[in-house]
Design an enzyme around this catalytic site. Structure first.
Site, PDB file in Angstrom:
ATOM      1  N   GLU A 174       0.802  -1.233   0.000  1.00 39.44           N
ATOM      2  CA  GLU A 174       0.000   0.000   0.000  1.00 39.44           C
ATOM      3  C   GLU A 174       0.834   1.283   0.000  1.00 39.44           C
ATOM      4  OE1 GLU A 174      -3.161   0.070   2.882  1.00 39.44           O
ATOM      5  OE2 GLU A 174      -4.206  -1.563   1.899  1.00 39.44           O
ATOM      6  N   GLU A 362      -5.893  -8.342   0.746  1.00 42.37           N
ATOM      7  CA  GLU A 362      -6.471  -7.948   2.047  1.00 42.37           C
ATOM      8  C   GLU A 362      -7.931  -7.571   1.857  1.00 42.37           C
ATOM      9  OE1 GLU A 362      -4.683  -4.831   4.386  1.00 42.37           O
ATOM     10  OE2 GLU A 362      -2.659  -5.584   4.020  1.00 42.37           O
TER      11      GLU A 362
HETATM   12  C1  NOJ Z   1      -4.059  -2.063   5.157  1.00 42.92           C
HETATM   13  C2  NOJ Z   1      -2.711  -2.388   5.720  1.00 42.92           C
HETATM   14  O1  NOJ Z   1      -1.920  -3.079   4.798  1.00 42.92           O
HETATM   15  C3  NOJ Z   1      -2.781  -3.115   7.036  1.00 42.92           C
HETATM   16  O2  NOJ Z   1      -1.527  -2.979   7.646  1.00 42.92           O
HETATM   17  C4  NOJ Z   1      -3.892  -2.552   7.895  1.00 42.92           C
HETATM   18  O3  NOJ Z   1      -3.883  -3.078   9.171  1.00 42.92           O
HETATM   19  C5  NOJ Z   1      -5.216  -2.872   7.204  1.00 42.92           C
HETATM   20  N1  NOJ Z   1      -5.227  -2.325   5.880  1.00 42.92           N
HETATM   21  C6  NOJ Z   1      -6.447  -2.368   7.965  1.00 42.92           C
HETATM   22  O4  NOJ Z   1      -6.393  -1.010   8.092  1.00 42.92           O
END
Ligand code: NOJ
Length: 450
Positions: A174, A362
């Site tokens: 990200e 994710e």
């Molecule tokens: C994106 C991130 O990669 C992760 O580290 C985070 O905990 C989750 N989304 C939820 O916000």
């Protein structure tokens, strides 16, 4: 009868080769912040400062995965989850960010990899999930162009030590979130602010993504190489031309800025004029070094955002209308629960010709879970996952490219600026005792995967 019992979802509908997994990140779970020669990361430093994180939570112990990894790997196996995504902590294996290597850190990740393989679980490594060595931040971190070299040397070390057994790699996690929150807004580590820090970090991270991927490809020719992007479905608040234009700028910033250069399309400067300032940092030949033909692209989608035009907000001229103000159902993060977002995002990214394969690396939700008589009745999370899987099925039925789904996350963990207040796990963690309790969503997923 409730929806869970009623769910017609069946793993077989997704096809035999569809990948199922669960995702984590080193800083959010490991703890052991200074064990066995580990160096400090920017997040160790940021979380030690008062007022940065909700309730001043820190991750000195987090989920203690450093010591209890075997317990958690046993739980992954118990839940029938075949793929495990985790990240390497750069300062654990290179305490100052550059050579020499800390052998104890290498040994630790070797133990995890070996244990996963012995348990029949496929390891998926993220090389950078936000925990830059603090020693490198003292030299400017991602705002320093040298970061491209620091990062590729680190990637070479990981490939050398782990590449004989690990075939699935993600280069960067990200980039839009950690550069935006960490180098523009200052609400994530390292807490820098301002447009020039942000644009420099953006360009160097993009160069590092392509360079890191090339280093991996040379070192491990048969590796399955991807990188992950946060993506959010964007809608204008009204059909008014100003809101539509504002939504387009936010969409460009959040969903296009990082992936398009990687695909060889350059930065989307036409649709987001502030990106023209990047030209101050782009050196001759850079544009030829920004792209890489990834084996897969990881998309991480949680919600949609609704956007309205706002002259008060610099550079972007837009603001988000919060879920709260819209009176819609949301999670503990304040993010609207809107499963069609995943379908829209898949449709959008399927339009890029250069993407070979898409994996949802994710997706998940934070709710305020409690343990009652040894059980966690997190029906909302189960519904959230089921409803998003239905959107994936819809996309697949329309012939869209999507070949895997990883839940965020295995256990409750340290959720960055939110600390431990946002619980995303399939497994509950009591942070006083480190006791794990599989939530009902975890039991549902187990059943689904069996
Ligand atoms: C994106 C991130 O990669 C992760 O580290 C985070 O905990 C989750 N989304 C939820 O916000």
């Amino acid at each position: 009868m409730n929806k869970v019992e009623n769910s017609f979802l069946n793993k077989n509908q997704f096809g035999e080769d569809f990948l199922w997994g669960v995702s984590t990140a080193a800083f959010q779970i490991e703890g052991a912040h200074d064990a066995d020669g580990k160096g400090s990361s920017i997040w160790d430093v940021f979380t030690s400062q008062k007022g940065k994180i909700k309730n001043d939570h820190h991750a000195v112990t987090a989920c203690d995965f450093y010591n209890s990894y075997q317990t958690d790997i046993d739980l992954i196996r118990e839940l029938n989850i075949p793929n495990f995504r985790f990240s390497i902590s750069w300062p654990r294996i290179m305490p100052t960010g550059v050579h020499p290597v800390n052998q104890a850190g290498i040994d630790y990740y070797n133990k995890i990899i070996d244990s996963l393989l012995e348990s029949g679980i496929e390891p998926w490594i993220t090389l950078y999930h936000w925990d830059l060595p603090h020693a490198l931040e003292l030299k400017g971190g991602w705002t320093n162009r040298e970061s491209v070299t620091w990062f590729s040397d680190y990637v070479a070390v990981c490939a050398h030590y782990f590449g004989d057994r690990v075939k699935n790699w993600m280069v960067i996690n990200e980039p839009s979130v950690f550069t935006g929150a960490g180098y523009f807004l200052g609400i994530h580590a390292p807490g820098k602010k301002g447009i020039s820090n942000y644009l420099k970090a953006m360009h160097h991270v993009t160069l590092a993504t392509a360079k890191g991927a090339k280093v991996l490809r040379n070192a491990i020719p048969d590796a399955n190489i991807g990188t992950t992007f946060s993506c959010t479905h964007i809608e204008p608040a009204t059909q008014n031309a100003k809101d539509i234009e504002a939504a387009k700028r936010v969409d460009t910033l959040l969903n296009r800025t990082f992936i398009e250069p990687i695909l060889g399309l350059g930065y989307p400067q036409k649709d987001l004029p502030v990106l023209k300032k990047l030209n101050n940092y782009i050196l001759e030949d850079d544009l030829n070094n920004l792209d890489f033909h990834f084996d897969f692209i990881g998309l991480q989608c949680y919600t949609r955002e609704v956007v309205k035009s706002s002259l008060l907000i610099p550079y972007i001229g837009a603001e988000l209308v919060s879920a709260d103000k819209r009176n819609v159902i949301s999670t503990e993060m304040g993010w609207e629960v809107y499963p069609p977002a995943l379908y829209h995002v898949l449709k959008k990214f399927n339009e890029y010709k250069g993407i070979k394969k898409i994996i949802i690396t994710e997706n998940g939700a934070a709710f305020a879970d409690t343990v009652t008589n040894g059980k966690v009745f997190d029906i909302k999370r189960t519904h959230y996952i089921q409803d998003h899987l239905e959107q994936i099925l819809k996309a697949k039925e329309e012939g869209l490219n999507v070949e895997g789904y990883f839940v965020w996350s295995l256990t409750d963990n340290f959720e960055w600026a939110e600390g431990y207040n946002a619980r995303f796990g399939l497994i509950h963690v009591d942070f006083n005792t480190q006791k794990r309790t599989i939530k009902n969503s975890g039991l549902w997923f187990k059943d689904f995967l069996s």
